[in-house]
Design a protein around this motif. Sequence first.
Motif, PDB file in Angstrom:
ATOM      1  N   UNK A 227       0.811  -1.213   0.000  1.00 19.87           N
ATOM      2  CA  UNK A 227       0.000   0.000   0.000  1.00 19.87           C
ATOM      3  C   UNK A 227       0.840   1.256   0.000  1.00 19.87           C
ATOM      4  N   UNK A 228       2.030   1.181   0.577  1.00 15.63           N
ATOM      5  CA  UNK A 228       2.952   2.320   0.563  1.00 15.63           C
ATOM      6  C   UNK A 228       3.255   2.722  -0.872  1.00 15.63           C
ATOM      7  N   UNK A 229       3.605   1.745  -1.683  1.00 14.94           N
ATOM      8  CA  UNK A 229       4.014   2.016  -3.061  1.00 14.94           C
ATOM      9  C   UNK A 229       2.804   2.358  -3.920  1.00 14.94           C
ATOM     10  N   UNK A 230       1.656   1.753  -3.657  1.00 19.00           N
ATOM     11  CA  UNK A 230       0.447   2.101  -4.396  1.00 19.00           C
ATOM     12  C   UNK A 230       0.125   3.575  -4.211  1.00 19.00           C
ATOM     13  N   UNK A 231       0.221   4.066  -2.973  1.00 21.27           N
ATOM     14  CA  UNK A 231      -0.008   5.479  -2.698  1.00 21.27           C
ATOM     15  C   UNK A 231       1.000   6.357  -3.433  1.00 21.27           C
ATOM     16  N   UNK A 232       2.261   6.010  -3.303  1.00 19.84           N
ATOM     17  CA  UNK A 232       3.310   6.821  -3.915  1.00 19.84           C
ATOM     18  C   UNK A 232       3.243   6.772  -5.440  1.00 19.84           C
ATOM     19  N   UNK A 263      10.594  11.970  -2.629  1.00 11.93           N
ATOM     20  CA  UNK A 263      10.430  12.240  -1.200  1.00 11.93           C
ATOM     21  C   UNK A 263       9.141  11.619  -0.670  1.00 11.93           C
ATOM     22  N   UNK A 264       8.101  11.577  -1.517  1.00 15.58           N
ATOM     23  CA  UNK A 264       6.853  10.925  -1.101  1.00 15.58           C
ATOM     24  C   UNK A 264       7.095   9.432  -0.885  1.00 15.58           C
ATOM     25  N   UNK A 265       7.815   8.799  -1.805  1.00 11.94           N
ATOM     26  CA  UNK A 265       8.144   7.385  -1.647  1.00 11.94           C
ATOM     27  C   UNK A 265       8.913   7.157  -0.341  1.00 11.94           C
ATOM     28  N   UNK A 266       9.899   8.018  -0.096  1.00 12.53           N
ATOM     29  CA  UNK A 266      10.737   7.835   1.081  1.00 12.53           C
ATOM     30  C   UNK A 266       9.963   8.089   2.373  1.00 12.53           C
ATOM     31  N   UNK A 269       7.641   5.245   3.050  1.00 14.84           N
ATOM     32  CA  UNK A 269       8.397   4.046   3.388  1.00 14.84           C
ATOM     33  C   UNK A 269       8.918   4.070   4.812  1.00 14.84           C
ATOM     34  N   UNK A 270       9.525   5.183   5.213  1.00  9.03           N
ATOM     35  CA  UNK A 270      10.086   5.249   6.551  1.00  9.03           C
ATOM     36  C   UNK A 270       9.005   5.372   7.620  1.00  9.03           C
ATOM     37  N   UNK A 271       7.901   6.007   7.287  1.00  3.77           N
ATOM     38  CA  UNK A 271       6.799   6.069   8.245  1.00  3.77           C
ATOM     39  C   UNK A 271       6.231   4.670   8.479  1.00  3.77           C
ATOM     40  N   UNK A 272       6.147   3.898   7.417  1.00  2.00           N
ATOM     41  CA  UNK A 272       5.679   2.512   7.578  1.00  2.00           C
ATOM     42  C   UNK A 272       6.701   1.698   8.374  1.00  2.00           C
ATOM     43  N   UNK A 284      10.591  -6.906   3.832  1.00  2.00           N
ATOM     44  CA  UNK A 284      11.021  -7.538   2.582  1.00  2.00           C
ATOM     45  C   UNK A 284      10.033  -7.213   1.461  1.00  2.00           C
ATOM     46  N   UNK A 285       8.742  -7.286   1.792  1.00  2.00           N
ATOM     47  CA  UNK A 285       7.712  -6.972   0.787  1.00  2.00           C
ATOM     48  C   UNK A 285       7.797  -5.507   0.369  1.00  2.00           C
ATOM     49  N   UNK A 286       8.115  -4.630   1.336  1.00  3.84           N
ATOM     50  CA  UNK A 286       8.263  -3.209   1.031  1.00  3.84           C
ATOM     51  C   UNK A 286       9.429  -2.980   0.069  1.00  3.84           C
TER      52      UNK A 286
END
Length: 350
Positions: A227-232, A263-266, A269-272, A284-286
Motif C-alpha cells: 500500500x505504501x508504493x500504491x499510494x506513492x 520524497x513521497x516514496x521515502x 516508506x520510513x513512516x511505515x 522484505x515486501x516493502x
Amino acid sequence: MISVIIPVYNGKDTLLRCVESVFGGGYGNVEIILVDDGSTDGSAELCDKLSADVRIKTLHKQNGGASSARNAGIAQARGEYIMFVDCDDTLEPDTLARVGSAVEETHADMVIFGMRFDYYRKGRLERSDVLSYPKDGVMNREQMKAEFKPLFGHNSLSSVCNKAFLRDMVIKNGVLFNEKLRLYEDLDFTLRFLMYADSSFFISKPLYNYYIDGDAREISRLAAPEGVVVNADAIAESIMALKADETEADTAQLGGAYDVAHSVYMQLGFRYLLLKSARMNDIKRLCKAYSGSESLKKLKARRTGKSGRSRFETYVENDKYAAIRLLVLRKRFRRSLRSLINPILSMIRK
C-alpha cells in the motif's frame, strides 16, 4: 457562494467549534455541507441538530473514509467555489472574507493560503508550526510548475484544507478524491486539479488551524507494505500527467518534480518502517514493491532521458540483506529516541 464541505466521523466533541469558526468571520454567502461518515458517537444527531440553520445541509452515509465523504459533499455543493475543512480543525475568523475577496477580484481557479499546525498531547498544546508560501498574489500554471518543489516544501500542494477550488472545474473534469488511496489523497487531488487550473491566488497568512492529537492520529492506515508504493505510485502518475507537456530540455523542472515524488516514496516508506506492526516479512515486501515500481522508473526516465535506477532502488534489489539492514536501522532509531526521551521523562517524574 462558497461551499464548505466537512466530513464528520466521530467528531462530536469538536464539530460545533469547527462550524462556528466557518461562520465566525461574518461572511454571508456560504453553505456548509456536513457529511456524516457513519459516526457512532452521536455526531450524526449533532449534524441533524445543526442543520436547523438553513445554511447547513447534512448528508448521512455508510463509513467509507474521508475521500468518500468529500466526494459525496462535492456532488451536493452549490457554491461557485468549494473548500474542505476537517471536523476537528478550525478556520481563522477572516478566512472566508479573504477568499471571497480574492476570487471576486481575480477570478482565480484556486486560492491557496497558509496553515498553522497545532500539536497536542493529552489535551495540552505542545507546539505550533506555520507552513505557508511566502508570497501573495496570482500565479499562472507555468509559474506554478516552475515553482513545483518550493510549493511542495511550503505545504501549498499537500493539503486540500488550505485551498478553495472552482467547483465547475472540479465537476467538468471529474476531479474527485481517489478513494483507494489511504494517504496523500489530498496531494493527488490537488495535482489533478492543477492540470486544468490556469491561475491560483496565494495568501501567505495562515488561515487554517490544523489540530494534531499525538495520542490519536497514527500512520496505521498503511495496512500492507504494498500500500505504501500504491499510494506513492499514484502521486508519481499525477506528477507525470501534470508535466506531460514538458521535454527533456526542462531538466530542472522535471528534476524538481522527481525529487518531490521520490520524497513521497521515502516518507511513506520510513513512516511505515517505524510502525510497531512492521515485521521482517513486511519489510522484505516493502523493498520488493519499491524495486518494482514502474511509475518511479518512468518518472526518473523522463527526468534523465535514461531508464537508470536510483541508489535506493539498486540497494533494495541487489542487496539480499536490505530488509535486515532496514530492520536494524529501525531498532537503532527507536533506541536512540528512547535514550533522548527517557532522561527527560525521569526529570519530569521527579
